[in-house]
Enzyme design. Structure first.
Site, short mmCIF file in Angstrom:
data_model
loop_
_atom_site.label_atom_id
_atom_site.label_comp_id
_atom_site.label_asym_id
_atom_site.label_seq_id
_atom_site.Cartn_x
_atom_site.Cartn_y
_atom_site.Cartn_z
N LYS A 13 0.83 -1.23 0.00
CA LYS A 13 0.00 0.00 0.00
C LYS A 13 0.86 1.27 0.00
CE LYS A 13 -1.96 -1.09 3.90
NZ LYS A 13 -1.30 -2.37 4.20
N ARG A 88 -9.20 0.88 9.37
CA ARG A 88 -8.83 -0.50 9.66
C ARG A 88 -9.90 -1.19 10.51
NH1 ARG A 88 -3.06 0.38 9.22
NH2 ARG A 88 -1.88 -1.51 9.50
N ARG A 122 11.71 -6.02 3.80
CA ARG A 122 11.51 -4.57 3.69
C ARG A 122 12.59 -3.79 4.46
NH1 ARG A 122 5.89 -2.01 5.11
NH2 ARG A 122 6.10 -3.23 7.01
N ARG A 155 11.92 -2.31 10.17
CA ARG A 155 10.93 -1.87 11.15
C ARG A 155 10.82 -2.85 12.31
NH1 ARG A 155 5.57 0.01 7.96
NH2 ARG A 155 4.58 -1.32 9.52
N ARG A 166 0.15 -9.13 13.27
CA ARG A 166 -0.46 -8.09 12.42
C ARG A 166 -1.38 -8.71 11.37
NH1 ARG A 166 4.68 -5.62 10.16
NH2 ARG A 166 3.33 -4.27 8.95
P1 AP5 Z 1 4.93 -1.55 1.71
O1 AP5 Z 1 4.58 -0.61 0.62
O2 AP5 Z 1 5.80 -1.05 2.82
O3 AP5 Z 1 3.63 -2.30 2.29
P2 AP5 Z 1 2.39 -1.77 3.10
O4 AP5 Z 1 1.18 -2.47 2.57
O5 AP5 Z 1 2.37 -0.28 3.14
O6 AP5 Z 1 2.74 -2.38 4.51
P3 AP5 Z 1 2.73 -1.80 5.98
O7 AP5 Z 1 3.45 -2.82 6.83
O8 AP5 Z 1 3.25 -0.40 6.05
O9 AP5 Z 1 1.27 -1.83 6.30
P4 AP5 Z 1 0.68 -1.97 7.68
O10 AP5 Z 1 -0.71 -1.77 7.28
O11 AP5 Z 1 0.95 -3.16 8.50
O12 AP5 Z 1 1.50 -0.90 8.54
P5 AP5 Z 1 1.16 0.56 8.90
O13 AP5 Z 1 2.42 1.33 8.76
O14 AP5 Z 1 -0.07 1.04 8.21
O15 AP5 Z 1 5.63 -2.81 1.00
C1 AP5 Z 1 6.12 -3.91 1.76
C2 AP5 Z 1 7.42 -4.43 1.13
O16 AP5 Z 1 7.12 -5.04 -0.12
C3 AP5 Z 1 8.46 -3.33 0.80
O17 AP5 Z 1 9.74 -3.83 1.09
C4 AP5 Z 1 8.27 -3.06 -0.68
O18 AP5 Z 1 9.49 -2.64 -1.28
C5 AP5 Z 1 7.84 -4.44 -1.20
N1 AP5 Z 1 6.86 -4.36 -2.30
C6 AP5 Z 1 5.76 -3.56 -2.36
N2 AP5 Z 1 5.08 -3.79 -3.50
C7 AP5 Z 1 5.77 -4.76 -4.17
C8 AP5 Z 1 5.57 -5.44 -5.40
N3 AP5 Z 1 4.51 -5.18 -6.17
N4 AP5 Z 1 6.48 -6.38 -5.75
C9 AP5 Z 1 7.53 -6.67 -4.96
N5 AP5 Z 1 7.78 -6.06 -3.79
C10 AP5 Z 1 6.91 -5.13 -3.39
O19 AP5 Z 1 0.76 0.40 10.45
C11 AP5 Z 1 1.72 0.06 11.44
C12 AP5 Z 1 1.02 0.00 12.79
O20 AP5 Z 1 0.47 1.30 13.12
C13 AP5 Z 1 -0.17 -0.96 12.91
O21 AP5 Z 1 0.25 -2.30 13.19
C14 AP5 Z 1 -0.94 -0.32 14.09
O22 AP5 Z 1 -0.33 -0.61 15.32
C15 AP5 Z 1 -0.78 1.17 13.81
N6 AP5 Z 1 -1.86 1.70 12.94
C16 AP5 Z 1 -1.70 2.28 11.71
N7 AP5 Z 1 -2.89 2.64 11.19
C17 AP5 Z 1 -3.83 2.29 12.12
C18 AP5 Z 1 -5.25 2.38 12.15
N8 AP5 Z 1 -5.95 2.90 11.12
N9 AP5 Z 1 -5.90 1.89 13.25
C19 AP5 Z 1 -5.22 1.37 14.30
N10 AP5 Z 1 -3.87 1.25 14.31
C20 AP5 Z 1 -3.19 1.70 13.24
#
Ligand code: AP5
Length: 215
Positions: A13, A88, A122, A155, A166
């Site tokens: 994402k 979420r 990542r 991370r 997660r």
């Molecule tokens: P990346 O783009 O980093 O993936 P992502 O889907 O953004 O993953 P996140 O881990 O950031 O999502 P998340 O939802 O768990 O974490 P968030 O930061 O929102 O890509 C992943 C890897 O794959 C990278 O290395 C990239 O290079 C590679 N890649 C991408 N696309 C590719 C492709 N097509 N082909 C090959 N490789 C590829 O949340 C973190 C924490 O914050 C949560 O656990 C929670 O505690 C809190 N939080 C955040 N938002 C909320 C909410 N709304 N409500 C409650 N808690 C929340």
């Protein structure tokens, strides 16, 4: 264009939102990035959310909703935005509708093995937050950001035990959100089990088909 990017942790994402926000000229708002930044600053908010983020648990709804509400009030969101990682929970989705109207919810999908491989490899820039992957999107110099020369790190929540938690959290919460946007007729699903460029192109094609983008 007011977009919501949905999908499990590690589906990509943040990577797709980074590219698409540059093309569309609208901000990419990641609640995860906001929380990590606050944790780094050791702010009051950062101290509250640290325990949840590092354990891979969801931050309580009232905190996240308030953070998003304040962010969407900023001037750069007037032309639109991409929300990455929000909503979420069903409560967050309902609260978002009270704040603003959403044009499209994009649900990214890929097999779980792909997701685990993406999360395990990542790396993020400590300085500018750029996202890399040791195998799929490696930096030119190992451990160094191509954009700003910053140091890359893994991370805290990309450890195998936290990844599992997660993904479980996601499994438990995602169905009602998908149904919520499906019922509104604004949900599209994109196959994310492809090269980043193809995923981005597919999104742009869908935006055009829906009359949201005309370049
Ligand atoms: P990346 O783009 O980093 O993936 P992502 O889907 O953004 O993953 P996140 O881990 O950031 O999502 P998340 O939802 O768990 O974490 P968030 O930061 O929102 O890509 C992943 C890897 O794959 C990278 O290395 C990239 O290079 C590679 N890649 C991408 N696309 C590719 C492709 N097509 N082909 C090959 N490789 C590829 O949340 C973190 C924490 O914050 C949560 O656990 C929670 O505690 C809190 N939080 C955040 N938002 C909320 C909410 N709304 N409500 C409650 N808690 C929340």
């Amino acid at each position: 264009m007011r977009l919501v990017f949905l999908g499990p942790p590690g589906i990509g994402k943040g990577s797709y939102a980074t590219e698409i926000s540059k093309i569309l000229g609208i901000p990419h708002i990641s609640t995860g990035d906001i929380f990590r930044e606050e944790i780094k600053k050791n702010s009051e908010l950062g101290r509250v959310v640290k325990q949840y983020v590092e354990r891979g648990e969801l931050v309580p709804d009232e905190i996240v909703i308030e953070v998003v509400k304040r962010r969407l009030e900023q001037a750069d969101c007037k032309k639109g935005f991409i929300l990455d990682g929000f909503p979420r929970t069903l409560r967050q989705a309902e609260a978002l509708d009270e704040i603003t109207k959403i044009d499209l919810a994009v649900n990214f999908a890929a097999p779980v093995e792909t997701i685990i491989e993406r999360l395990s490899g990542r790396r993020i820039c400590k300085n500018c937050g750029a996202i890399y992957h040791v195998k799929f999107m490696p930096p030119k110099k190992p451990g160094i950001c191509d954009i700003c020369g910053g140091e890359l790190y893994q991370r805290e929540d990309d450890r195998p035990d936290v990844i599992r938690r997660r993904l479980k959290e996601y499994e438990e919460k995602f169905k009602p959100i998908i149904e919520y946007y499906e019922d509104k007729g604004i949900l599209v699903t994109v196959n994310a089990n492809r090269h980043l460029k193809e995923v981005v192109e597919d999104c742009l094609r869908i935006f055009k088909e829906r009359g949201l983008y005309n370049r």
